[in-house]
Design a protein around this motif. Structure first.
Motif, PDB file in Angstrom:
ATOM      1  N   PRO A   1       0.811  -1.227   0.000  1.00 38.41           N
ATOM      2  CA  PRO A   1       0.000   0.000   0.000  1.00 38.41           C
ATOM      3  C   PRO A   1       0.839   1.269   0.000  1.00 38.41           C
ATOM      4  O   PRO A   1       0.482   2.259  -0.646  1.00 38.41           O
ATOM      5  N   HIS A   2       1.967   1.254   0.704  1.00 35.47           N
ATOM      6  CA  HIS A   2       2.824   2.438   0.737  1.00 35.47           C
ATOM      7  C   HIS A   2       3.397   2.735  -0.646  1.00 35.47           C
ATOM      8  O   HIS A   2       3.436   3.904  -1.084  1.00 35.47           O
ATOM      9  N   ARG A   3       3.858   1.710  -1.342  1.00 36.50           N
ATOM     10  CA  ARG A   3       4.395   1.921  -2.686  1.00 36.50           C
ATOM     11  C   ARG A   3       3.316   2.393  -3.652  1.00 36.50           C
ATOM     12  O   ARG A   3       3.595   3.168  -4.565  1.00 36.50           O
ATOM     13  N   ARG A   4       2.106   1.936  -3.443  1.00 35.54           N
ATOM     14  CA  ARG A   4       1.002   2.399  -4.297  1.00 35.54           C
ATOM     15  C   ARG A   4       0.810   3.901  -4.136  1.00 35.54           C
ATOM     16  O   ARG A   4       0.702   4.641  -5.120  1.00 35.54           O
ATOM     17  N   LEU A   5       0.747   4.377  -2.881  1.00 34.98           N
ATOM     18  CA  LEU A   5       0.567   5.809  -2.641  1.00 34.98           C
ATOM     19  C   LEU A   5       1.753   6.611  -3.163  1.00 34.98           C
ATOM     20  O   LEU A   5       1.586   7.708  -3.709  1.00 34.98           O
ATOM     21  N   ARG A   6       2.941   6.052  -3.028  1.00 35.24           N
ATOM     22  CA  ARG A   6       4.134   6.747  -3.511  1.00 35.24           C
ATOM     23  C   ARG A   6       4.133   6.843  -5.041  1.00 35.24           C
ATOM     24  O   ARG A   6       4.539   7.870  -5.596  1.00 35.24           O
ATOM     25  N   ALA A   7       3.675   5.783  -5.715  1.00 30.19           N
ATOM     26  CA  ALA A   7       3.603   5.807  -7.180  1.00 30.19           C
ATOM     27  C   ALA A   7       2.585   6.830  -7.664  1.00 30.19           C
ATOM     28  O   ALA A   7       2.818   7.555  -8.645  1.00 30.19           O
ATOM     29  N   ILE A   8       1.440   6.914  -6.970  1.00 35.51           N
ATOM     30  CA  ILE A   8       0.417   7.904  -7.338  1.00 35.51           C
ATOM     31  C   ILE A   8       0.965   9.316  -7.164  1.00 35.51           C
ATOM     32  O   ILE A   8       0.782  10.187  -8.034  1.00 35.51           O
ATOM     33  N   ALA A   9       1.654   9.549  -6.051  1.00 42.42           N
ATOM     34  CA  ALA A   9       2.224  10.877  -5.798  1.00 42.42           C
ATOM     35  C   ALA A   9       3.278  11.226  -6.842  1.00 42.42           C
ATOM     36  O   ALA A   9       3.367  12.376  -7.290  1.00 42.42           O
ATOM     37  N   SER A  10       4.071  10.249  -7.256  1.00 46.02           N
ATOM     38  CA  SER A  10       5.097  10.494  -8.265  1.00 46.02           C
ATOM     39  C   SER A  10       4.476  10.887  -9.599  1.00 46.02           C
ATOM     40  O   SER A  10       4.943  11.815 -10.272  1.00 46.02           O
ATOM     41  N   LEU A  11       3.415  10.191 -10.004  1.00 45.27           N
ATOM     42  CA  LEU A  11       2.739  10.536 -11.255  1.00 45.27           C
ATOM     43  C   LEU A  11       2.143  11.935 -11.181  1.00 45.27           C
ATOM     44  O   LEU A  11       2.185  12.694 -12.160  1.00 45.27           O
ATOM     45  N   ARG A  12       1.598  12.283 -10.027  1.00 48.44           N
ATOM     46  CA  ARG A  12       0.998  13.601  -9.874  1.00 48.44           C
ATOM     47  C   ARG A  12       2.060  14.711  -9.930  1.00 48.44           C
ATOM     48  O   ARG A  12       1.843  15.753 -10.548  1.00 48.44           O
ATOM     49  N   ARG A  13       3.235  14.460  -9.305  1.00 48.11           N
ATOM     50  CA  ARG A  13       4.306  15.462  -9.345  1.00 48.11           C
ATOM     51  C   ARG A  13       4.827  15.686 -10.757  1.00 48.11           C
ATOM     52  O   ARG A  13       5.239  16.793 -11.098  1.00 48.11           O
ATOM     53  N   ARG A  14       4.803  14.639 -11.570  1.00 54.04           N
ATOM     54  CA  ARG A  14       5.303  14.756 -12.947  1.00 54.04           C
ATOM     55  C   ARG A  14       4.262  15.328 -13.894  1.00 54.04           C
ATOM     56  O   ARG A  14       4.504  15.416 -15.099  1.00 54.04           O
ATOM     57  N   GLY A  15       3.107  15.705 -13.354  1.00 53.28           N
ATOM     58  CA  GLY A  15       2.075  16.308 -14.182  1.00 53.28           C
ATOM     59  C   GLY A  15       1.263  15.327 -14.996  1.00 53.28           C
ATOM     60  O   GLY A  15       0.526  15.741 -15.901  1.00 53.28           O
TER      61      GLY A  15
END
Length: 350
Positions: free
Chosen positions: A231-245
């Motif tokens: 679950p932590h990696r899932r949230l981190r992946a979502i945040a990464s996609l959002r930061r990259r626009g």
């Protein structure tokens, strides 16, 4: 030091193999003690014998490491001290050695951890789901979710022993520190995924390289998530996609509950390098609830079998245009996620 050991094979093996021998010696001494006292404790308290199961499996795994290294050394000598090690005959011998080792570990895991796999029923219609991969004629590109301890070993075992394929594996570079993986895979087509700002480009190029030469008996195993699901990696992946626009991609990732969003570069590199291959998407559940050492401890032995499904897609059905191909990949990955959710809902863990 880590980078130095990963770069220089001889230096790495001069460290990893003696460490393996030391751990084996310590485990060989401790195993009878743990089995005796752990067994008595389990009999007295009615426990599940977790220490005994884990120590016995660790001892058996180390034994398989030594057997595999001995077998690899014998093959190296027979191949003219490595002069002919890359020929088809000796590559087949290494695939056979790998299949025997994984088969033994699977049987040991079944006995100690109640590990069993429920495969889907065979379906003749290739457009149905699930459909078994074709037995021969075309190579396979296998895209699987990655979750739970040992799932990659189980998939390689299934490809070797059940599908009768010669697996080419994409795996993390840190696994080079496991001597048997380091020695055997260095003699077979493989791709170790490293770190760094240009790691993605180098990995995609390496995947394309090992995929282009595949024959009808070969299969490439790729984990599009790039790591074990948590679950932590899932949230981190979502945040990464959002930061990259990447707004659309992050919204799609939020809809995925049981898998990480797929990383398309390696998947598309494999598809472009092997237009003559069939694609296989693999979903499984039964090990994914064990995401930490505490959860692994509590999850032993397993209380339900590992459920697996897969479906095949000819590469002719893969869109050529980039955006359409992304939607195609996201759609199949969403089906992997949905199937896991349905199985979990039907058979919840106690």
């Amino acid at each position: 030091m880590r980078a130095l050991l990963l770069r220089y094979t001889v230096l790495r093996r001069l460290l990893s193999i003696p460490v393996l021998l030391l751990i084996f010696a310590v485990t060989a001494v401790l195993t009878p003690v743990v089995v005796l006292f752990g067994g008595l404790w389990a009999l007295r308290r009615g426990g599940r014998g977790r220490p005994v199961r884990i120590v016995l499996f660790a001892f058996c795994y180390l034994c398989m490491e030594l057997v595999g290294l001995s077998g690899a050394g014998w093959l190296w000598l027979r191949a003219g001290c490595g002069c002919r090690i890359g020929s088809p005959r000796w590559q087949d011998a290494h695939y056979a050695l790998l299949a025997r080792l994984l088969g033994r570990l699977y049987r040991i895991g079944g006995a100690l951890f109640d590990l069993h796999i429920n495969a889907p029923t065979t379906v003749t219609d290739a457009g149905s789901s699930p459909a078994l991969p074709p037995a021969s004629g075309r190579p396979l590109l296998v895209f699987s979710r990655h979750a739970g301890p040992g799932d990659s070993f189980l998939l390689v075992h299934a490809l070797s022993a059940l599908a009768r394929r010669r697996p080419r594996i994409v795996l993390k570079e840190a696994l080079r520190f496991d001597p048997i993986i380091d020695v055997i895979l260095s003699r077979l087509p493989h791709c170790f995924v490293g770190r760094g700002p240009d790691a993605g480009d180098r990995t995609a190029a390496r995947i394309a390289h090992i995929t282009a030469s595949m024959g009808p008996a070969d299969a490439l195993l790729v984990f599009p998530e790039g790591g074990n699901f948590t679950p932590h990696r899932r949230l981190r992946a979502i945040a990464s996609l959002r930061r990259r626009g990447l707004t659309h991609a992050s919204a799609g990732a939020r809809r995925l509950r049981n898998v990480l969003p797929p990383q398309p570069a390696g998947v598309f590199a494999a598809i472009d390098a092997a237009p003559h291959a069939d694609l296989v998407f693999v979903a499984h559940t039964g090990l994914d609830h064990m995401q930490s050492s505490r959860q692994v401890w509590r999850g032993i032995p397993l209380v339900r079998p590992v459920e697996v499904t897969w479906w095949t897609i000819p590469t002719e059905r893969v869109p050529l245009e980039h955006d359409a191909r992304l939607r195609w990949l996201d759609g199949n990955w969403a089906e992997v996620d949905a199937w896991i959710g349905r199985v979990r809902q039907a058979e919840p863990l106690p």
